[in-house]
Scaffold this motif. Structure first.
Motif, short mmCIF file in Angstrom:
data_model
loop_
_atom_site.label_atom_id
_atom_site.label_comp_id
_atom_site.label_asym_id
_atom_site.label_seq_id
_atom_site.Cartn_x
_atom_site.Cartn_y
_atom_site.Cartn_z
N MET A 22 0.83 -1.20 0.00
CA MET A 22 0.00 0.00 0.00
C MET A 22 0.87 1.26 0.00
SD MET A 22 -3.04 0.95 2.69
CE MET A 22 -3.77 -0.66 2.48
N GLY A 23 1.94 1.24 0.76
CA GLY A 23 2.84 2.38 0.77
C GLY A 23 3.43 2.65 -0.60
N ASN A 24 3.80 1.60 -1.29
CA ASN A 24 4.35 1.75 -2.64
C ASN A 24 3.29 2.28 -3.61
OD1 ASN A 24 6.92 0.87 -1.92
ND2 ASN A 24 6.42 -1.27 -2.30
N ASP A 25 2.05 1.77 -3.49
CA ASP A 25 0.98 2.22 -4.38
C ASP A 25 0.66 3.69 -4.17
OD1 ASP A 25 0.82 -0.29 -5.46
OD2 ASP A 25 -0.97 -0.90 -4.36
N LEU A 26 0.63 4.13 -2.93
CA LEU A 26 0.31 5.52 -2.63
C LEU A 26 1.39 6.48 -3.14
CD1 LEU A 26 -1.13 5.10 0.97
CD2 LEU A 26 -2.40 5.87 -1.04
N ARG A 27 2.60 5.97 -3.33
CA ARG A 27 3.70 6.79 -3.83
C ARG A 27 3.87 6.69 -5.35
NH1 ARG A 27 8.29 7.49 0.04
NH2 ARG A 27 7.42 7.37 2.13
N ASP A 28 3.15 5.77 -5.97
CA ASP A 28 3.30 5.52 -7.40
C ASP A 28 2.29 6.38 -8.16
OD1 ASP A 28 3.36 4.54 -10.00
OD2 ASP A 28 3.47 2.43 -9.39
N ASP A 29 2.78 7.36 -8.91
CA ASP A 29 1.89 8.28 -9.63
C ASP A 29 0.96 7.57 -10.59
OD1 ASP A 29 3.27 10.20 -8.29
OD2 ASP A 29 4.31 11.03 -10.03
N SER A 30 1.37 6.42 -11.10
CA SER A 30 0.52 5.70 -12.04
C SER A 30 -0.63 4.99 -11.35
CB SER A 30 1.35 4.68 -12.84
OG SER A 30 1.83 3.64 -11.98
N SER A 32 -1.74 6.08 -7.66
CA SER A 32 -2.41 6.99 -6.73
C SER A 32 -1.75 8.36 -6.77
CB SER A 32 -2.33 6.43 -5.30
OG SER A 32 -2.76 7.40 -4.35
N PRO A 33 -2.54 9.42 -6.64
CA PRO A 33 -1.96 10.77 -6.58
C PRO A 33 -1.60 11.22 -5.17
CG PRO A 33 -4.33 10.93 -6.73
CD PRO A 33 -4.01 9.45 -6.75
N ALA A 34 -1.73 10.35 -4.16
CA ALA A 34 -1.60 10.78 -2.77
C ALA A 34 -0.26 11.44 -2.48
CB ALA A 34 -1.81 9.58 -1.84
N TRP A 35 0.83 10.75 -2.79
CA TRP A 35 2.17 11.25 -2.50
C TRP A 35 2.47 12.50 -3.32
CZ3 TRP A 35 5.70 10.65 1.15
CH2 TRP A 35 7.04 10.95 0.90
N ARG A 36 2.06 12.46 -4.57
CA ARG A 36 2.35 13.59 -5.46
C ARG A 36 1.61 14.84 -5.00
NH1 ARG A 36 0.77 15.66 -10.68
NH2 ARG A 36 2.58 16.54 -11.75
N ASN A 37 0.41 14.68 -4.44
CA ASN A 37 -0.30 15.85 -3.92
C ASN A 37 0.53 16.58 -2.87
OD1 ASN A 37 -2.59 15.54 -5.51
ND2 ASN A 37 -3.68 14.32 -3.98
N PHE A 38 1.15 15.83 -1.99
CA PHE A 38 1.99 16.46 -0.97
C PHE A 38 3.21 17.12 -1.60
CE2 PHE A 38 -0.42 13.70 1.88
CZ PHE A 38 -0.62 14.53 2.98
N ARG A 39 3.78 16.48 -2.60
CA ARG A 39 4.95 17.06 -3.26
C ARG A 39 4.58 18.35 -4.00
NH1 ARG A 39 9.67 14.70 -3.84
NH2 ARG A 39 9.97 15.70 -5.89
N ILE A 40 3.41 18.37 -4.63
CA ILE A 40 2.97 19.59 -5.31
C ILE A 40 2.73 20.70 -4.28
CG2 ILE A 40 1.15 20.63 -6.71
CD1 ILE A 40 0.75 17.86 -8.00
N ALA A 41 2.08 20.34 -3.19
CA ALA A 41 1.81 21.32 -2.13
C ALA A 41 3.10 21.88 -1.55
CB ALA A 41 0.96 20.70 -1.04
N ALA A 42 4.15 21.05 -1.53
CA ALA A 42 5.44 21.49 -1.00
C ALA A 42 6.27 22.26 -2.02
CB ALA A 42 6.23 20.28 -0.51
N GLY A 43 5.78 22.34 -3.27
CA GLY A 43 6.52 23.04 -4.32
C GLY A 43 7.60 22.20 -4.96
N LEU A 44 7.58 20.89 -4.71
CA LEU A 44 8.60 20.00 -5.28
C LEU A 44 8.22 19.50 -6.66
CD1 LEU A 44 9.35 17.90 -2.07
CD2 LEU A 44 10.63 19.86 -2.96
N ASP A 45 6.90 19.49 -6.97
CA ASP A 45 6.40 19.10 -8.28
C ASP A 45 5.41 20.15 -8.75
OD1 ASP A 45 7.87 16.77 -8.48
OD2 ASP A 45 6.28 15.48 -7.70
N GLU A 46 5.12 20.13 -10.05
CA GLU A 46 4.11 21.01 -10.61
C GLU A 46 2.85 20.21 -10.89
OE1 GLU A 46 4.34 24.26 -11.01
OE2 GLU A 46 6.37 24.29 -10.19
#
Length: 660
Positions: free
Chosen positions: A40-48, A50-64
């Motif tokens: 589950m941890g891997n899936d939540l971090r995999d952009d293909s 789940s968007p969960a991890w990427r949402n935090f990265r975008i909010a942090a300014g690390l991704d667009e």
């Protein structure tokens, strides 16, 4: 049974360790910890996926990019992190700690200075579109903040580190600001109120009275807000006598209120909660422990005029309104009922609350996750049939297992990832910590509640240690043995729960004559124990055939088969060629015997007996009953929690009864 409040939901204190060391639950926890949590941890971090991890990265300014997924996805990520911490506490690894540390660092980097953290709003505020906090009650901000506080407390408990606890304090500070300065906005946004339980957890972890007062403020603010039954805010909580509306929101609210009563001794509020709990258990709880029968509709209690009636969603219905094929029974609602019931157990010491915890745990909780530990159900019906003329909503859109839209009604399968991902991490965080529900330790002794192979090691006071080992093949077998490995040189209480389903239970110590014990109680044994003493609890476990209440129309003239805490079901995989699930009938004198079988590579105890092959029904809405003779055949039933692990199938818990 003592009625003193045990604190922390009646679970084990910090001076004690309880673990599942053998048997059924140890196997479940190992599978969840070793398979579910990392996958589950891997899936939540995999952009293909789940968007969960990427949402935090975008909010942090690390991704667009823009926020993706539901507004409560932050909270679901926090629940996974809580599961990871639970697993790390029991079986620490460097890989798991690395995932935890990286997650904590990213979460902390996103939090606003005022303690607010909600990635949809934070991401929007970085763009020209902008966004306002609490602009939409269905953005689930308080739900997310509640789970953030809970995981912050858990991180501190497991690691001793303050990094995420500091985030939790800041989040609670934001909620305090709302309670003081924007009470209407807080009350309107208190959807799925995880924050009630969360701030009590923060109070217990820090000992700071402000968080207990904040929980009281939540109730005050809620009581001043005029809402609807869908979020249980149509009436002040002390005026509520009937449970209505969204089952997850209801169970979370009442669990949080029970936490508050645990700390404040509010007898009036406790009486309200007892009445509400009875309303669910006596008239609205499925035989599997499932909660929330209805997909969508209008509250029967909200308002008499149609234009102003209160909507309801995945909700409790009227008394005895318990459909089977269309049962919603969201996994999170079933978990919420565990939370509520265990807090009521801590308040009252009454074993009937533990009976419900057990019923849910072995049936509608475990049905939410596959035997492999990698796929999940959102809804948990008691019947699945082919060629349903309407589609039942399933939160779908998985990238890992494409499901047709709408899916065929007999192909409802657990999914590895679903767009509404609240249930899977909830299952993970509950099961990775399930050992804490096996037994509770107080200065007087040890109280065993759930069986299945556990060890208890506790220092009751300086120099007074108790170590007990419970060994059993429960739920497959009803013999439970508790061995005293070490005991203090004084009288000590050992309490063993006698389940409500049992008749003829006995308990004995060493070679003493067995003593009969009453069901749905705790058998209390108090003496000066010696190392090597053995307590044997015998729980006769015949298969039983049950029928429903006369007002439960969906099960009229039908029966279900149970054995011990397990509900059994017939699945089409186990039927003779050409025979359909709806043709399986049981005689009222049906007898079933346990047999060990393999289901999807897992050894389980099934039941074998004789059933009646009813004639197939016609295709018309109504048709004549044929006078053909009926044939008997050998039938096999499997535990309800194990259905759906062998590919598409039909299934039913309830079967017609043949009275002749």
């Amino acid at each position: 049974m003592p009625t003193t409040k045990q604190g922390r939901s009646g679970r084990t204190g910090s001076n004690a360790t309880v673990r599942f060391s053998s048997g059924f639950w140890a196997g479940v926890q190992r599978r969840i910890g070793e398979t579910t949590v990392p996958a589950m941890g891997n899936d939540l971090r995999d952009d293909s996926v789940s968007p969960a991890w990427r949402n935090f990265r975008i909010a942090a300014g690390l991704d667009e990019g823009a926020h993706a997924g539901p507004p409560f996805l932050d909270g679901d990520f926090y629940k996974w992190l809580e599961a990871a911490l639970n697993e790390y506490e029991v079986r620490p690894t460097d890989a798991l700690k690395s995932m935890i540390d990286e997650s904590v660092e990213l979460i902390a980097s996103v939090q606003r200075d005022d303690g607010y953290l909600h990635t949809p709003t934070l991401i929007a505020s970085r763009t020209a579109e902008g966004a306002l906090a609490l602009a939409d009650r269905f953005h689930f901000e308080t739900y997310n903040l509640g789970h953030l506080i809970s995981v912050g407390v858990r991180h501190f408990e497991v690691t001793g580190e303050h990094s995420l606890l500091t985030v939790a304090r800041a989040a609670a500070g934001f909620l305090q600001h709302l309670a003081d300065d924007k009470p209407l906005e807080l009350a309107r946004s208190a959807i799925c109120p995880s924050h009630y339980m969360a701030v009590i957890e923060l109070y217990r972890a820090t000992g700071e009275d402000q968080y207990l007062r904040l929980a009281e403020k939540f109730v005050e603010v809620r009581d001043d807000f005029q809402g609807g039954d869908d979020n249980q805010d149509r009436l002040p909580v002390r005026e509520q006598k009937t449970v209505a509306g969204h089952a997850v929101r209801a169970n979370y609210l009442y669990a949080g209120l029970a936490d508050l009563v645990n700390e404040t001794d509010d007898d009036e509020l406790e009486a309200v909660l007892v009445g509400l709990w009875n309303d669910v258990v006596d008239t609205k709880l499925y035989i599997t422990g499932g909660c929330g029968a209805l997909y969508d509709g209008a509250s029967p209690y909200g308002f008499p005029w149609q234009s102003e009636i209160s909507r309801v969603h995945q909700s409790y219905g009227r008394p005895y309104e318990l459909p089977n094929t269309t049962a919603h029974n969201e996994t999170c609602a079933n978990i919420g009922m565990i939370f509520w019931s265990e807090r009521m157990l801590a308040l009252t010491g009454e074993a009937r609350y533990a009976d419900v915890i057990e019923r849910i745990a072995y049936n509608s909780l475990l049905s939410g996750v596959s035997l492999a530990g990698t796929e999940f159900f959102y809804t948990n019906p008691l019947r699945q049939v082919r060629e349903l003329p309407f589609a039942l909503r399933m939160p779908g859109d998985t990238n890992l297992r494409p499901i047709p839209d709408p899916p065929p009604s007999d192909a409802r399968l657990r999914q590895r990832y679903m767009s509404c991902f609240c249930c899977p991490p909830n299952v993970a965080r509950v099961l990775t910590r399930f050992h804490e529900r096996a037994a509770a330790v107080t200065s007087d002794g040890v109280r065993f509640t759930l069986y299945g192979g556990s060890t208890v090691d506790a220092e009751l006071e300086p120099g007074a240690r108790v170590r007990l080992t419970e060994v059993s093949d429960y739920p497959w077998n009803g013999t439970v043995t508790v061995t005293v490995d070490e005991a203090p040189d004084r009288d000590l209480r050992v309490e063993l729960r006698v389940p409500g389903w049992v008749t003829g239970a006995t308990v004995r110590v060493n070679d003493e004559v067995p003593t009969a014990v009453e069901s749905s109680t705790y058998a209390v044994l108090e003496r000066r124990w010696q190392a090597g003493d053995r307590i044997v609890l015998e729980l006769p476990m015949p298969a039983r055939v049950l029928r429903g209440h006369r007002l439960a129309e969906d099960v009229t003239n039908q029966v279900a088969v149970v054995r011990g805490p397990l509900v059994y079901a017939v699945e089409s995989h186990d039927l003779p060629e050409g025979l359909r699930v709806e043709q399986v009938g049981l005689r009222r004198s049906a007898v079933f015997s346990p047999i060990t079988v393999d289901v999807a590579g897992h050894e389980l105890v099934a039941l074998e007996g004789t059933a009646v092959a009813l004639p197939p029904a016609g295709t018309e809405l109504y048709s004549d009953v044929p006078h053909d003779a009926v044939d008997e055949f050998a039938v096999r039933l499997i535990p309800y929690f194990a259905w759906g692990n062998r590919g598409p199938s039909e299934m039913s818990v309830w079967m017609p009864v043949v009275w002749s």
